[in-house]
Write a protein that holds these residues in place. Structure first.
Motif, PDB file in Angstrom:
ATOM      1  N   ALA A   1      -7.547 -12.597   2.587  1.00  0.00           N
ATOM      2  CA  ALA A   1      -7.048 -11.561   3.491  1.00  0.00           C
ATOM      3  C   ALA A   1      -5.528 -11.521   3.515  1.00  0.00           C
ATOM      4  CB  ALA A   1      -7.584 -11.793   4.902  1.00  0.00           C
ATOM      5  N   MET A   2      -4.860 -12.628   3.221  1.00  0.00           N
ATOM      6  CA  MET A   2      -3.403 -12.634   3.263  1.00  0.00           C
ATOM      7  C   MET A   2      -2.816 -11.710   2.190  1.00  0.00           C
ATOM      8  SD  MET A   2      -0.752 -13.560   4.877  1.00  0.00           S
ATOM      9  CE  MET A   2      -1.215 -14.942   5.906  1.00  0.00           C
ATOM     10  N   SER A   3      -3.416 -11.684   1.008  1.00  0.00           N
ATOM     11  CA  SER A   3      -2.945 -10.773  -0.035  1.00  0.00           C
ATOM     12  C   SER A   3      -3.106  -9.329   0.413  1.00  0.00           C
ATOM     13  CB  SER A   3      -3.699 -11.014  -1.342  1.00  0.00           C
ATOM     14  OG  SER A   3      -3.386 -12.283  -1.872  1.00  0.00           O
ATOM     15  N   ALA A   4      -4.230  -9.031   1.058  1.00  0.00           N
ATOM     16  CA  ALA A   4      -4.445  -7.673   1.563  1.00  0.00           C
ATOM     17  C   ALA A   4      -3.445  -7.339   2.663  1.00  0.00           C
ATOM     18  CB  ALA A   4      -5.878  -7.542   2.081  1.00  0.00           C
ATOM     19  N   ALA A   5      -3.121  -8.326   3.518  1.00  0.00           N
ATOM     20  CA  ALA A   5      -2.154  -8.101   4.590  1.00  0.00           C
ATOM     21  C   ALA A   5      -0.769  -7.818   4.024  1.00  0.00           C
ATOM     22  CB  ALA A   5      -2.110  -9.316   5.516  1.00  0.00           C
ATOM     23  N   VAL A   6      -0.375  -8.570   3.007  1.00  0.00           N
ATOM     24  CA  VAL A   6       0.921  -8.348   2.373  1.00  0.00           C
ATOM     25  C   VAL A   6       0.975  -6.972   1.720  1.00  0.00           C
ATOM     26  CG1 VAL A   6       2.368  -9.102   0.437  1.00  0.00           C
ATOM     27  CG2 VAL A   6       1.506 -10.773   2.090  1.00  0.00           C
ATOM     28  N   ALA A   7      -0.113  -6.582   1.062  1.00  0.00           N
ATOM     29  CA  ALA A   7      -0.153  -5.255   0.435  1.00  0.00           C
ATOM     30  C   ALA A   7      -0.014  -4.157   1.474  1.00  0.00           C
ATOM     31  CB  ALA A   7      -1.455  -5.096  -0.354  1.00  0.00           C
ATOM     32  N   ALA A   8      -0.721  -4.287   2.601  1.00  0.00           N
ATOM     33  CA  ALA A   8      -0.636  -3.284   3.655  1.00  0.00           C
ATOM     34  C   ALA A   8       0.754  -3.238   4.265  1.00  0.00           C
ATOM     35  CB  ALA A   8      -1.672  -3.589   4.732  1.00  0.00           C
ATOM     36  N   ALA A   9       1.364  -4.415   4.474  1.00  0.00           N
ATOM     37  CA  ALA A   9       2.711  -4.459   5.041  1.00  0.00           C
ATOM     38  C   ALA A   9       3.715  -3.830   4.099  1.00  0.00           C
ATOM     39  CB  ALA A   9       3.093  -5.910   5.334  1.00  0.00           C
TER      40      ALA A   9
ATOM     41  N   LEU B   1       5.631 -13.015  -3.449  1.00  0.00           N
ATOM     42  CA  LEU B   1       6.304 -13.171  -4.738  1.00  0.00           C
ATOM     43  C   LEU B   1       5.543 -12.466  -5.851  1.00  0.00           C
ATOM     44  CD1 LEU B   1       7.440 -16.897  -4.432  1.00  0.00           C
ATOM     45  CD2 LEU B   1       8.854 -14.842  -4.263  1.00  0.00           C
ATOM     46  N   ALA B   2       4.217 -12.407  -5.744  1.00  0.00           N
ATOM     47  CA  ALA B   2       3.447 -11.651  -6.731  1.00  0.00           C
ATOM     48  C   ALA B   2       3.777 -10.172  -6.653  1.00  0.00           C
ATOM     49  CB  ALA B   2       1.952 -11.868  -6.499  1.00  0.00           C
ATOM     50  N   ARG B   3       4.031  -9.695  -5.433  1.00  0.00           N
ATOM     51  CA  ARG B   3       4.339  -8.278  -5.249  1.00  0.00           C
ATOM     52  C   ARG B   3       5.777  -7.953  -5.642  1.00  0.00           C
ATOM     53  NH1 ARG B   3       2.453  -4.000  -1.974  1.00  0.00           N
ATOM     54  NH2 ARG B   3       4.106  -2.533  -1.411  1.00  0.00           N
ATOM     55  N   THR B   4       6.699  -8.891  -5.407  1.00  0.00           N
ATOM     56  CA  THR B   4       8.119  -8.593  -5.580  1.00  0.00           C
ATOM     57  C   THR B   4       8.714  -9.225  -6.816  1.00  0.00           C
ATOM     58  OG1 THR B   4       8.740 -10.508  -4.216  1.00  0.00           O
ATOM     59  CG2 THR B   4       8.425  -8.403  -3.082  1.00  0.00           C
ATOM     60  N   ALA B   5       7.869  -9.720  -7.740  1.00  0.00           N
ATOM     61  CA  ALA B   5       8.387 -10.351  -8.944  1.00  0.00           C
ATOM     62  C   ALA B   5       9.289  -9.383  -9.687  1.00  0.00           C
ATOM     63  CB  ALA B   5       7.232 -10.785  -9.841  1.00  0.00           C
ATOM     64  N   PRO B   6      10.404  -9.871 -10.273  1.00  0.00           N
ATOM     65  CA  PRO B   6      11.340  -8.978 -10.963  1.00  0.00           C
ATOM     66  C   PRO B   6      10.638  -8.117 -11.998  1.00  0.00           C
ATOM     67  CG  PRO B   6      12.265 -11.177 -10.771  1.00  0.00           C
ATOM     68  CD  PRO B   6      10.840 -11.268 -10.301  1.00  0.00           C
ATOM     69  N   ALA B   7      10.883  -6.824 -11.877  1.00  0.00           N
ATOM     70  CA  ALA B   7      10.278  -5.880 -12.837  1.00  0.00           C
ATOM     71  C   ALA B   7      11.224  -4.727 -13.068  1.00  0.00           C
ATOM     72  CB  ALA B   7       8.943  -5.378 -12.303  1.00  0.00           C
ATOM     73  N   GLY B   8      12.531  -5.042 -13.077  1.00  0.00           N
ATOM     74  CA  GLY B   8      13.515  -3.999 -13.326  1.00  0.00           C
ATOM     75  C   GLY B   8      13.818  -3.158 -12.117  1.00  0.00           C
ATOM     76  N   GLY B   9      13.302  -3.541 -10.964  1.00  0.00           N
ATOM     77  CA  GLY B   9      13.501  -2.736  -9.776  1.00  0.00           C
ATOM     78  C   GLY B   9      14.489  -3.324  -8.800  1.00  0.00           C
ATOM     79  N   GLY B  10      15.337  -4.255  -9.268  1.00  0.00           N
ATOM     80  CA  GLY B  10      16.329  -4.834  -8.385  1.00  0.00           C
ATOM     81  C   GLY B  10      15.744  -5.801  -7.383  1.00  0.00           C
ATOM     82  N   ARG B  11      14.624  -6.399  -7.709  1.00  0.00           N
ATOM     83  CA  ARG B  11      13.974  -7.322  -6.788  1.00  0.00           C
ATOM     84  C   ARG B  11      14.592  -8.712  -6.959  1.00  0.00           C
ATOM     85  NH1 ARG B  11       9.217  -4.632  -5.244  1.00  0.00           N
ATOM     86  NH2 ARG B  11       8.660  -2.949  -6.646  1.00  0.00           N
TER      87      ARG B  11
END
Length: 496
Positions: free
Chosen positions: A431-439, A476-486
């Motif tokens: 559920a934490m992954s789902a919570a992070v995605a929703a946030a 960190l899985a959501r915000t891993a560097p991908a050319g988007g200035g993360r």
């Protein structure tokens, strides 16, 4: 503790336990050292514990090899002939074992009480820290300041280091920074610290204590017998009340800490400077600079308060001002206490999984201007109306999870109906992954996504550390560097 020629020695304040039948309630970081100490004193020791896993079975085997009897899975029955029960923290006063002890006329001590009585002549004095929130951070700050002053010290007690191990160990100390929980204080009637701080009080563990008054009374035991200073929070009437009611040694003073300009006999903040008007020669006419607010990391208001309390205890022990600054600069907070996990696309992600009650969560929420709040878990009997009302102006949205999430949703509906709420109808660890995605979907540039659950974690996780770890992994899985200035960030915490 034992002289081969004469047998076990008996420290001052400790009854002769040679041959006495003593029951230890619980294993773990407190129970095992207690059982060993009692065996060394010549007591006949039985350890009782509830259902046992692999760790408990290993600990039981170790104690049985030393001569103790260990009963696993039978924690309610008092062994015959018991004259003293030594309990680990957490066992409720209403437990059948303690009711049986009272009927048999047996005393009940906690592991802290036993450690206090086992101190030898010239033992290091204790500087005690308690409160609903901030205990661990303040205790570790205090130890850092004492170390900076060149003193031999350690952060011990409820912080995870057994006081018995420290008291009975070979290492010598000048002074100890001691974190004490309300559970430990309840069972420590003879404790008399050099000085103590009660940081704050808010409803917590009321299922254990029975009422707010009983909870406060146990916290107030930290002030009993103080010789130099009872440190209290000027913004918290409960702590001032406890100081007024304390039974202290002649000459002990009440010393307040405040986030504003301090009055005489207080520490506070003036133009971003932490100052002392308590431990100076002329506290009515002068103030001593101790540190800058920027020396405290993070410099959130509640963490500045922690630093002031730690400084007050250190100053009560005679530490010079420069050591306060050096200690605060050297201090590094633990994980899961307002730890910045990442910044991505203008959104900051903060892990404060240690915020396990409403008071702690409020301190976190009020530290940020616009928050997407992740909350939920086990409420432990808490109510959320006051928290929802205080936090409402700062909430962009809320994502709720865990067993008692409905209590928070209902409070938000009453006091913050304009705040969008996403409720996850699941309590599995995923559920934490789902919570992070929703946030992440709800957050906007300039927002802070804040995990400050206001609840315990055991409905979904083994502890708040695991909850924080799962949050950080998902972020960190959501915000891993991908050319988007993360950009990922390291930890920067501070509990309440």
């Amino acid at each position: 503790m034992t002289d081969p020629a004469t047998g076990p020695s008996v420290p001052p304040g400790l009854p002769d336990l040679k041959g006495a039948v003593v029951t230890v309630a619980g294993l773990g970081v407190s129970g095992v050292p207690a059982a060993k100490a009692l065996l060394d004193l010549g007591a006949v020791v039985t350890v009782v514990n509830g259902p046992a896993g692999e760790r408990q079975q290993t600990e039981a085997a170790e104690l049985e090899a030393l001569g103790a009897t260990v009963r696993l899975g039978d924690a309610d029955t008092l062994p015959e002939g018991t004259t003293l029960v030594v309990t680990t923290p957490g066992w409720k006063p209403t437990a059948p074992l303690f009711q049986a002890a009272a009927a048999a006329g047996a005393e009940v001590w906690g592991d802290v009480e036993l450690a206090w009585r086992l101190r030898g002549p010239g033992a290091a004095p204790w500087l005690a820290v308690t409160g609903t929130n901030g205990k661990t951070t303040t205790t570790r700050m205090l130890a850092a300041i004492l170390t900076a002053a060149g003193l031999r010290t350690a952060a011990v007690g409820n912080i995870g280091v057994s006081l018995l191990d420290v008291v009975l160990g070979e290492q010598e100390y000048d002074v100890l920074a001691v974190e004490l929980s309300s559970y430990q204080l309840h069972w420590a009637p003879s404790l008399r610290p050099h000085s103590a701080a009660v940081l704050n009080l808010a409803p917590d563990h009321l299922d254990w204590h029975g009422s707010m008054e009983a909870y406060a009374a146990d916290k107030g035991r930290a002030y009993n017998g103080n010789t130099v200073a009872c440190v209290y929070n000027t913004a918290d009437p409960w702590t001032e009340r406890l100081v007024r009611e304390a039974d202290v040694e002649e000459g002990c003073r009440a010393v307040g800490f405040t986030l504003g300009a301090p009055a005489p006999s207080q520490l506070g903040v003036v133009d971003g400077i932490l100052v002392d008007r308590a431990f100076v020669e002329d506290r009515y006419g002068t103030a001593q600079e101790l540190a800058e607010a920027s020396d405290v990391r993070p410099a959130a208001p509640h963490n500045i308060a922690n630093a002031l309390a730690a400084a007050a205890l250190a100053r009560a022990y005679g530490v010079p001002p420069e050591a306060v600054r050096e200690g605060l600069r050297a201090f590094r907070p633990d994980a899961h206490r307002i730890a910045e996990v990442a910044t991505a696309d203008g959104v900051t992600w903060i892990d404060d999984s240690k915020a396990t009650n409403t008071h702690a969560a409020e301190a976190s929420l009020l530290a940020y201007e616009s928050v997407v709040w992740l909350a939920g878990g086990l409420a432990k009997g808490a109510e959320f109306d006051e928290l929802a009302a205080r936090a409402a102006p700062r909430l962009r949205a809320a994502v709720l999870f865990g067993a008692d999430r409905a209590l928070i949703r209902e409070a938000l509906a009453r006091h913050a109906p304009q705040v969008p709420v996403v409720e996850l109808d699941r309590t599995d660890t995923g559920a934490m992954s789902a919570a992070v995605a929703a946030a992440g979907d709800l957050a906007r540039p300039g927002d802070t996504v804040l995990l400050a659950p206001a609840c315990a974690s055991m409905d979904m996780f083994s502890n708040y550390n695991e909850r924080g770890d799962r949050f950080a992994e998902a972020v960190l899985a959501r915000t891993a560097p991908a050319g988007g200035g993360r950009e990922a960030a390291g930890p920067a915490g501070g509990d309440r």
